[in-house]
Design an enzyme around this catalytic site. Structure first.
Site, PDB file in Angstrom:
ATOM      1  N   ASP A 267     112.935 -15.802  21.032  1.00  0.00           N
ATOM      2  CA  ASP A 267     111.623 -15.361  21.508  1.00  0.00           C
ATOM      3  C   ASP A 267     110.575 -16.177  20.749  1.00  0.00           C
ATOM      4  O   ASP A 267     110.899 -16.989  19.877  1.00  0.00           O
ATOM      5  CB  ASP A 267     111.437 -13.843  21.348  1.00  0.00           C
ATOM      6  CG  ASP A 267     110.383 -13.316  22.324  1.00  0.00           C
ATOM      7  OD1 ASP A 267     109.626 -14.135  22.883  1.00  0.00           O
ATOM      8  OD2 ASP A 267     110.291 -12.096  22.521  1.00  0.00           O
TER       9      ASP A 267
HETATM   10  C1  BGC Z   1     107.644 -12.127  24.646  1.00  0.00           C
HETATM   11  C2  BGC Z   1     108.638 -12.613  25.670  1.00  0.00           C
HETATM   12  C3  BGC Z   1     108.018 -13.713  26.488  1.00  0.00           C
HETATM   13  C4  BGC Z   1     107.584 -14.818  25.564  1.00  0.00           C
HETATM   14  C5  BGC Z   1     107.008 -16.023  26.277  1.00  0.00           C
HETATM   15  C6  BGC Z   1     107.023 -13.257  23.853  1.00  0.00           C
HETATM   16  O1  BGC Z   1     105.966 -12.819  23.081  1.00  0.00           O
HETATM   17  O2  BGC Z   1     108.260 -11.192  23.793  1.00  0.00           O
HETATM   18  O3  BGC Z   1     109.048 -11.536  26.474  1.00  0.00           O
HETATM   19  O4  BGC Z   1     108.891 -14.152  27.475  1.00  0.00           O
HETATM   20  O5  BGC Z   1     106.609 -14.303  24.678  1.00  0.00           O
HETATM   21  O6  BGC Z   1     105.747 -15.784  26.758  1.00  0.00           O
END
Ligand code: BGC
Length: 737
Positions: A267
Site C-alpha cells: 500500500d
Molecule cells: C489506500 C489504498 C489505495 C492506495 C492508492 C492507499 O492510501 O489504502 O486502498 O489503493 O492508497 O491510492
C-alpha cells in the site's frame, strides 16, 4: 528494438519469456520493475520520461491523461532496453466517469451480476484513458462501522464478500484480461485491515489465527480462485507483524497454500512505514524485510530502487529472490497483454453514456434498503399528492451523493433526488425544497423555520439526510455514528408538523439510528448511490420500482454496541430475552447477581436495530415447507435443502432468500449463524417458487489451527428465510467417515 521484438514474441511460453527477459536485465532494470511512482503532472514529465527510458519504473499511479500515458508507454516500448510497458494504476473503486453506488451499497443488492456489470462499465470507461490496473475490489470483512473504509467494503460477512469480490474481479478483468477494454483487479488489503482497533484507520489489527483463517482470509482465497491478477498489502500491524513485512501471509499462505502467481503491491509507502511501526530499523532494513516477505512492488516509497541493488550486491538478498519478485510483475504484464503490445495499439471507446447511466440507475435502485414502512406510507401515489416538501442537506448535492473514493467521477452526470422528484411531479404537484441545514454536519438551526414551514404546508415531507462524502472513506472514521450535526433535531422538528415523514439516508456507513427511528413513517437507506441516486430514489418513492436491497451489515441502535455482527460466537452466557434488564429498571441497591449474568449492555440490550440480511419490500414474502432430502450424510454426500417462497402481496418484486447454518459443536467454537448461500428471485403477486440449495461438506467445514479445511462430524442447524433471523429450521448430521 530487435531484442524487444524477440522477447515480445507471443509464441514463447510465459515462463520462458520471463526467464529470457530476466537474463537480459541489469540489476537496476530489475529493481526498476519493482518501482511504482506517482504521476506528478506534466511539469515533472521529462524526469519521469528519463526514468522510464532507463528502465527505472515499472508502474505509474494516478495517471489518467491519455496523452501522457501514450507518451510514456511509447518511451517504455521503444526507448527502454527491454521494451516493457508500464502498469498504469488508478483507484477505480465504484465507477469512473459514471459513478456507481459505493461497494457497500452494491453489496446491499446481493446481486453478483449487477456488481460485475458496474465493474465492467467502470473498466471500459477507465481503459480509455490508458489506465490498465485498478486497486479494487476491497474485500476486507468490515464489522466496525466507525471505520470510514466500511464504505468501500462489501460488509461484515465472509461469504457475501467472497461472492461479490469475485464478481467485481470478473467485471474488471473478464475472462480475457489482455483485452484492451479491461483493467487488472487488485484484491486488497491483504489482510485483516477491516479489524482496525476501535474503528480508527491504520490502527493495529490484532487478529487471532482462527479469526484470520475463518473470517478475514476467505474472500482473498476466493479472489485467487476468481483469477485476480494482483494483491495489495494492508497498512495494518497484524498481531505484531505489519502486513507489508508479513512473510506468513505473503509467502506461506498466498504463494504456497494458495499458489498465487500474480503480483503483490504494497500500500502507499507501507514498506517505508515498517520503520514507523517499529518493525524495521531504517529504510534499507524495510526494503529487505518487505522483499523477503513477498511484496513485489513498492507503491511510491522508492525504497526498492534505492536499496535492493546494493542489498543484492552485498549478498543480503539473493538474485533469485529479486528475480522472483520481478518475475511476478512480468508475468502480470504478459497476462495483461502489455508485453505483446497488441493491447496498447488498440484504442477503445467509452460505453455509451446511456448504457452506463442505466447500469448505474439499476445499481442505485437495487442498493437501497427499505428499513421501515409504517402503514404502507410508501410508495407515494404521485397522482394523489398535490405538494411535496423535499427537505435536507443531501437532497440536492450532486457531488456528495457520489460518495468517497471518487477521483474521476463527473458530478455533472449526477441527477439529484430533488431533480428527479421535480421531474416526476412536474405539472402534477408542487415541490418545495428546503435544505434545513447547510451541510449534514451543521449545528446552525437558522434554516429550520423555513424547512418546518415547507413541511407544514405540503402533503408529505421527504427528508434527505445522512453524511456527506467526506465523512467516510480512508482516514475518515467516527466515534459517534449517529446522524451528524443537528440532523436528528431537524427530523424531530419536521415530525412536529404532523405530516407523514419519509426519511432517505444517504451515507457511507450504517448509522446508529436508535434515537430517531420512531420519528419516521418510512425510512429508505440509500447509502451514497452515485450518479443516478436521484432517479433511483424517485422510482422507489413513487413505486415505479420496488425496494429489494438487504443489509450487508448489522445496524446498531447506538454507537456503543459496535462491533455488532450476526455471525458472533454464542459465549458461555448468551443473552436471554427475559433476563435483559434496562438500566432504568434496576432497583436501588440491587445485588450484583440479580441482573441475569448474561452477555448484554445495560443501556442497549443485545439486539441490533436491524439485523444483517434485513430489508422490506412493497410486497410481502412468506416462507414455508423447509425440507432437507436427508438428515444424515457422509462427507462424500450432498444434502438438498428446499423451501417455498411465495409473494403474498400485490406487487411484483425481488426477494433475496438466505440460507444459514450453525455447527452446533466444534472443538474450535463456531458462530451462531453463518451465511452459506443466497438466491435473488423476482416473483409476481401470488407466485411461489421452490428455492433449492445444495449443502456439501464444504459448506460445513471450517479452517483449523493447522490451516486445514475440514468439517467435524456432528449436528448442524439450518435456517432458510429472508434475513439472518430466519426461523424456518431443519438440521443435518454429518456422519463420521
Ligand atoms: C489506500 C489504498 C489505495 C492506495 C492508492 C492507499 O492510501 O489504502 O486502498 O489503493 O492508497 O491510492
Amino acid at each position: 528494438m530487435d531484442m524487444a521484438n524477440e522477447y515480445n514474441s507471443s509464441e514463447m511460453a510465459i515462463e520462458e519469456r520471463i526467464r529470457n527477459l530476466l537474463t537480459e536485465m541489469t540489476l537496476e532494470e530489475k529493481t526498476g520493475q519493482l518501482n511504482q511512482v506517482q504521476w506528478n503532472g506534466w511539469e515533472a514529465f521529462d524526469a519521469l520520461a528519463d526514468d522510464v527510458r532507463a528502465g527505472r519504473v515499472g508502474s505509474v499511479i494516478n495517471l489518467v491523461d491519455r496523452a501522457a500515458v501514450d507518451a510514456l508507454q511509447t518511451i517504455a516500448r521503444q526507448e527502454s532496453r527491454q521494451g516493457i510497458p508500464l502498469l498504469i494504476g488508478r483507484d477505480v473503486i465504484h465507477g469512473f466517469h459514471t459513478v456507481m453506488p459505493l461497494p457497500l451499497a452494491q453489496a446491499s443488492s446481493w446481486n453478483p451480476e449487477l456488481v460485475r456489470d458496474c465493474a465492467r462499465i467502470s473498466a471500459q470507461e477507465a481503459a480509455v484513458t490508458g489506465v490498465n490496473w485498478t486497486f479494487a475490489p476491497m474485500i476486507d470483512v468490515s464489522r466496525d462501522p466507525r471505520w470510514g473504509r466500511v464504505a468501500e467494503s462489501f460488509g461484515e460477512d465472509p461469504y457475501l464478500t467472497s461472492v461479490l469480490g469475485a464478481a467485481m474481479i470478473d467485471g474488471y478483468q473478464t475472462s480475457d484480461p489482455a483485452s484492451p477494454d479491461t483493467i487488472l483487479a487488485c484484491a486488497k488489503h491483504f489482510a485483516g485491515y477491516g479489524a482496525s482497533e476501535g474503528g480508527r484507520d491504520y490502527n493495529s489489527t490484532n487478529i487471532p489465527p482462527n479469526e484470520m483463517r475463518n473470517v478475514h482470509l476467505p474472500p482473498f482465497k476466493a479472489a485467487v480462485e476468481a483469477g485476480v491478477a494482483t494483491f495489495m498489502t494492508s497498512f495494518g500491524d497484524i498481531d505484531g507483524v505489519p502486513a507489508s513485512g508479513n512473510d506468513w501471509l505473503l509467502t506461506d499462505v498466498l504463494r504456497e497454500e494458495w499458489s498465487f502467481d500474480g503480483m503483490v503491491v504494497s500500500d502507499w509507502e507501507s514498506i517505508t512505514q515498517l520503520c514507523t511501526h517499529g518493525m524495521c530499523e531504517d529504510e534499507v532494513d524495510a526494503a529487505l524485510v518487505a522483499a523477503q516477505a513477498g511484496v513485489d512492488m513498492d507503491m511510491v516509497g522508492g525504497l526498492y530502487s534505492a536499496h535492493l541493488p546494493h542489498l543484492c550486491e552485498s549478498g543480503e538478498i539473493s538474485m533469485d529472490r529479486i528475480d522472483q519478485l520481478v518475475g511476478n510483475i512480468l508475468r502480470t504484464k504478459i497476462r495483461a497483454g502489455l508485453i505483446d503490445g497488441d493491447r496498447l495499439d488498440q484504442h477503445t471507446e467509452e460505453p455509451a453514456r446511456l448504457t452506463a447511466l442505466a447500469v448505474a440507475r439499476q445499481a442505485a435502485t437495487e442498493s437501497c434498503v427499505l428499513l421501515r414502512n409504517e402503514k404502507d406510507t410508501l410508495p407515494l401515489a404521485s397522482d394523489q399528492i398535490s405538494s411535496l416538501a423535499v427537505i435536507g442537506p443531501m437532497a440536492n448535492e450532486p457531488a456528495e451523493q457520489m460518495g468517497t473514493w471518487v477521483f474521476d467521477g463527473k458530478s455533472e452526470r449526477s441527477v439529484t433526488p430533488l431533480d428527479a422528484i421535480t421531474s416526476v411531479l412536474e405539472g402534477q404537484a408542487e415541490v418545495d425544497f428546503e435544505p434545513g441545514l447547510e451541510t449534514t454536519r451543521s449545528h446552525d438551526k437558522t434554516l429550520f423555520t423555513r424547512a418546518v414551514e415547507a413541511a407544514a404546508s405540503c402533503d408529505v415531507a421527504v427528508l434527505f439526510i445522512g453524511e456527506e462524502a467526506i465523512l467516510s472513506g480512508e482516514a475518515h472514521c467516527r466515534a459517534d455514528i449517529t446522524l451528524p450535526g443537528a440532523q436528528a433535531d431537524l427530523v424531530r422538528a419536521i415530525r412536529q408538523t404532523g405530516k407523514p415523514v419519509i426519511g432517505v439516508i444517504m451515507a457511507g456507513r450504517p448509522l446508529a439510528l436508535g434515537d430517531v427511528i420512531e420519528e419516521f413513517d418510512a425510512l429508505v437507506y440509500a447509502w451514497h448511490g452515485g450518479s443516478m441516486s436521484g432517479p433511483a430514489l424517485a422510482d422507489l418513492l413513487f413505486g415505479r420500482a420496488v425496494p429489494s436491497g438487504k443489509l450487508p451489515v448489522t445496524f446498531p441502535k447506538v454507537s456503543g454496541q459496535v462491533p455488532i455482527y450476526y455471525g458472533h460466537k454464542n459465549t458461555g452466557r448468551p443473552p436471554e430475552a427475559d433476563k435483559v434488564i434496562h438500566i432504568d429498571d434496576i432497583e436501588k441497591g440491587a445485588p450484583q447477581t440479580s441482573l441475569g449474568m448474561t452477555s448484554f449492555l445495560l443501556d442497549a440490550g443485545y439486539e441490533p436495530l436491524f439485523p444483517f440480511g434485513f430489508g422490506l419490500s412493497y410486497t410481502q414474502f412468506a416462507y414455508s415447507d423447509l425440507h432437507i432430502d436427508r438428515h444424515e450424510m457422509t462427507e462424500k454426500e450432498m444434502a438438498i435443502v428446499t423451501a417455498t417462497v411465495i409473494n403474498t402481496g400485490t406487487r411484483t418484486a425481488s426477494e433475496i432468500t438466505q440460507l444459514y447454518i450453525r455447527d452446533r459443536v466444534a472443538r474450535i467454537t463456531r458462530p451462531v449463524r453463518e451465511l452459506k448461500a443466497f438466491r435473488r428471485q423476482e416473483l409476481a403477486p401470488g407466485e411461489s417458487v421452490q428455492v433449492e440449495f445444495q449443502l456439501s461438506v464444504n459448506e460445513l467445514a471450517y479452517y483449523h489451527r493447522d490451516g486445514s479445511f475440514q468439517a467435524e462430524p456432528g449436528d448442524f442447524d439450518i435456517w432458510v428465510g429472508g434475513d439472518s433471523r430466519a426461523d424456518l429450521h431443519t438440521s443435518l448430521r454429518l456422519l463420521k467417515a
